[in-house]
Design an enzyme around this catalytic site. Structure first.
Site, PDB file in Angstrom:
ATOM      1  N   ASP A 230     -24.318  43.322  -2.671  1.00 23.60           N
ATOM      2  CA  ASP A 230     -25.480  42.441  -2.568  1.00 23.60           C
ATOM      3  C   ASP A 230     -26.259  42.789  -1.304  1.00 23.60           C
ATOM      4  O   ASP A 230     -27.483  42.879  -1.311  1.00 23.60           O
ATOM      5  CB  ASP A 230     -25.021  40.982  -2.557  1.00 23.60           C
ATOM      6  CG  ASP A 230     -26.169  39.985  -2.628  1.00 23.60           C
ATOM      7  OD1 ASP A 230     -27.325  40.400  -2.474  1.00 23.60           O
ATOM      8  OD2 ASP A 230     -25.909  38.791  -2.835  1.00 23.60           O
ATOM      9  N   ASP A 286     -37.148  49.478  -6.190  1.00 27.72           N
ATOM     10  CA  ASP A 286     -36.353  49.986  -5.073  1.00 27.72           C
ATOM     11  C   ASP A 286     -34.970  49.348  -5.051  1.00 27.72           C
ATOM     12  O   ASP A 286     -34.818  48.143  -5.238  1.00 27.72           O
ATOM     13  CB  ASP A 286     -37.085  49.670  -3.765  1.00 27.72           C
ATOM     14  CG  ASP A 286     -36.397  50.234  -2.545  1.00 27.72           C
ATOM     15  OD1 ASP A 286     -36.263  51.470  -2.470  1.00 27.72           O
ATOM     16  OD2 ASP A 286     -35.999  49.447  -1.668  1.00 27.72           O
ATOM     17  N   HIS A 290     -28.405  46.735  -5.381  1.00 22.74           N
ATOM     18  CA  HIS A 290     -28.183  45.629  -4.454  1.00 22.74           C
ATOM     19  C   HIS A 290     -28.791  44.315  -4.945  1.00 22.74           C
ATOM     20  O   HIS A 290     -28.713  43.313  -4.250  1.00 22.74           O
ATOM     21  CB  HIS A 290     -28.777  45.963  -3.088  1.00 22.74           C
ATOM     22  CG  HIS A 290     -28.375  47.316  -2.595  1.00 22.74           C
ATOM     23  ND1 HIS A 290     -27.149  47.564  -2.021  1.00 22.74           N
ATOM     24  CD2 HIS A 290     -29.024  48.505  -2.634  1.00 22.74           C
ATOM     25  CE1 HIS A 290     -27.068  48.843  -1.708  1.00 22.74           C
ATOM     26  NE2 HIS A 290     -28.196  49.440  -2.072  1.00 22.74           N
ATOM     27  N   GLU A 317     -34.523  52.913  -8.935  1.00 19.71           N
ATOM     28  CA  GLU A 317     -33.736  53.736  -8.031  1.00 19.71           C
ATOM     29  C   GLU A 317     -32.322  53.156  -7.971  1.00 19.71           C
ATOM     30  O   GLU A 317     -32.086  52.122  -7.345  1.00 19.71           O
ATOM     31  CB  GLU A 317     -34.345  53.746  -6.627  1.00 19.71           C
ATOM     32  CG  GLU A 317     -33.524  54.586  -5.665  1.00 19.71           C
ATOM     33  CD  GLU A 317     -33.594  54.096  -4.224  1.00 19.71           C
ATOM     34  OE1 GLU A 317     -33.525  54.945  -3.324  1.00 19.71           O
ATOM     35  OE2 GLU A 317     -33.692  52.876  -4.011  1.00 19.71           O
TER      36      GLU A 317
END
Length: 545
Positions: A230, A286, A290, A317
């Site tokens: 995360d 992007d 995460h 990505e």
């Protein structure tokens, strides 16, 4: 728990099968375009134009880019950064595209909002779509300090607490006073984040999970690297900036909590707004490993519906050279996003390092392109792979000995959706090579004019592989040889290939600085050659005129 969920998804994908390939349902170019689609990343990390803003530079280059066959441009993040010269990945305010005086400037590093809108309009007039680089993972450069409870965690295992909860201070309050509530009234505080990397009270770097109140901890639906990914940045790669006005350190990274209702509403609406405001047609997402994947799915669905773009283009990505780690994401995103083919980029990097020891016949092994070509956005290099001493995290530059070979393989074979890097064709201080730039432009021209129709591969030799594009009703096709033999002591590649009966009895010549010609027999066969360590693209002499 998130590992179990990923496993269940993976098992279900094996039973149900993958969704249809993403590229087939996405807009890659304007509907009336006749040539091959082609993406370009129009920036490097250190990009600055000496006499004009970056958006003006882009606008001036649009006609030439259209001539080269570019149909999509990936621009750098247009949002206000935490410092004047920030590239936008240090995202401060997504709703400020260079319109408000914040962080000591109206314009972003790249220019003003008006310049951006005008540049996009010019691109559209020349048949080029624009992609917005969406930084939805984090915020940087908070306006005020807040005090709250947090737990330091192990950077290598974010599920392991290092101490009991304690009160820390962080730059987590974002007031956006220069914007004064225009477009969005949300002011961010610590309740909108899951973690941060700076305790201002003790002046300590680390990774801190915010606890107490309504906080739910790390999202379970992120990548499992480092236990739970995360939180993006870490104690070893944290970058702290200095605010030139207050001479204080700024917390470099606050991780957004995508489960918070106000956060979700703000980001979902921003997705629709930024496309409508700028005229862009899609996104580069992007750092998706995460972010909560269910939020990203909602984001893509919402923008498609609210913006009226069911063919919305999106590329993600997910930085990993391991195809096994990417496969569950391909299934999870249900054909709503494509993926940069990092495994293929890594193969190119390995080939450039190994030289003739690399077996060219294996170049596509374990890549997204080979596994699911309809989900692959292929690239050779980008702003993160450049070998800069200050940014070594993702350094994997494809050396000049293999650069043109790699571009030939992504531009001319007809699978995946290729992306050309600004740094490889425009002069710059980071990575420019005139010979490479000249060659890449020739290959882009070959893609636009010749690389059409059925493909036949000739992958029998270790150091020289070839393929033929048979052409179609409007294009006569091409024959391509790619060699990684030793340029000094290696042998010239020679492959007998068939270019099709309709091209029989013709003369072929190379567009890559060669005076040689190949006589094709009446039944379409010819012996095509390539100097060791080079690329040759052979086309019919009458097609080249």
């Amino acid at each position: 728990m998130h590992k179990v969920t990923w496993f269940i998804d993976w098992i279900w994908s094996r039973i149900k099968g993958y969704p249809p390939p993403a590229l087939a349902g996405m807009r890659l170019q304007s509907p009336d375009a006749q040539d091959n689609a082609l993406m370009m990343q129009f920036f490097t990390w250190e990009s600055r134009h000496p006499t004009m803003s970056w958006w003006r530079h882009f606008e001036e280059e649009v006609p030439q880019l259209a001539e080269l066959g570019v149909t999509q441009i990936w621009l750098p993040p247009p949002n206000k950064a935490m410092v004047k010269t920030g590239q936008g990945y240090d995202a401060y305010d997504l709703w400020d595209l260079g319109e408000f005086y914040q962080k000591g400037t109206v314009a972003t590093r790249w220019g003003t909002k008006d310049e951006l809108v005008r540049a996009v309009e010019t691109a559209k007039a020349h048949g080029i779509d624009v992609l917005i680089d969406a930084i939805l993972n984090h915020k940087m450069g908070g306006d005020r300090i807040e005090s709250f409870m947090a737990v330091p965690v192990d950077p290598k295992n974010r599920l392991r607490d290092l101490t009991p909860p304690r009160e820390i201070e962080g730059w987590t309050a974002f007031d956006f006073s220069g914007r004064q509530g225009k477009y969005s009234s949300l002011k961010w505080t610590q309740e909108h984040f899951t973690g941060l990397d700076w305790d201002h009270r003790k002046r300590l770097k680390g990774i801190y999970r915010i606890v107490g109140g309504s906080h739910k901890g790390w999202s379970r639906f992120v990548d499992s690297e480092n236990g739970n990914y995360d939180y993006l940045l870490g104690i070893d790669v944290n970058i702290l900036a200095i605010d030139l006005f207050t001479h204080r350190f700024i917390d470099a990274h606050n991780q957004i909590d995508h489960r918070h209702l106000a956060v979700r509403e703000d980001l979902l609406e921003w997705g629709r707004w930024v496309l409508q405001t700028t005229g862009a047609t899609g996104f580069r997402l992007d750092a998706i490993k995460h972010m909560d994947r269910y939020f990203l799915l909602d984001f893509l669905r919402h923008v498609r519906k609210s913006a009226g773009r069911e063919d919305l283009f999106a590329v993600a990505e997910y930085w990993s050279g391991n195809l096994k780690q990417i496969k569950p994401y391909i299934y999870a995103f249900q054909g709503l996003v494509t993926f940069f083919d990092v495994p293929l980029h890594q193969r190119f990097h390995q080939a450039s390092k190994a030289g003739p020891r690399f077996d060219m016949r294996t170049v596509f092994d374990n890549t997204v392109l080979k596994f699911r070509p309809g989900d692959a956005v292929t690239f050779v290099d980008n702003h993160d792979t450049v070998d800069l001493m200050s940014r070594q995290t993702l350094e994997s530059w494809v050396g000049n000995s293999f650069k043109l070979q790699a571009y030939a393989l992504i531009l001319l074979r007809g699978e995946g959706h290729p992306c050309v890097f600004y740094g490889d064709i425009y002069p710059n201080d980071e990575c420019y090579n005139e010979r490479i730039a000249r060659g890449v432009r020739r290959l882009m021209e070959a893609r636009k004019r010749f690389a059409y129709g059925e493909r036949v591969d000739y992958f029998s030799a270790r150091n020289c592989i070839g393929f033929v594009r048979m052409g179609d009703a409007a294009h006569k096709g091409c024959a391509v040889l790619v060699s990684n033999a030793d340029p000094v002591n290696g042998s010239k590649g020679r492959i007998k290939m068939n270019v099709g009966a309709r091209n029989g009895g013709t003369l072929y010549h190379s567009i890559m600085n060669s005076s040689e010609h190949v006589d094709v027999s009446p039944d379409g066969w010819g012996i095509f050659t390539c100097p060791p360590g080079h690329v040759q693209v052979w086309v019919r002499s009458d097609a080249f005129l």
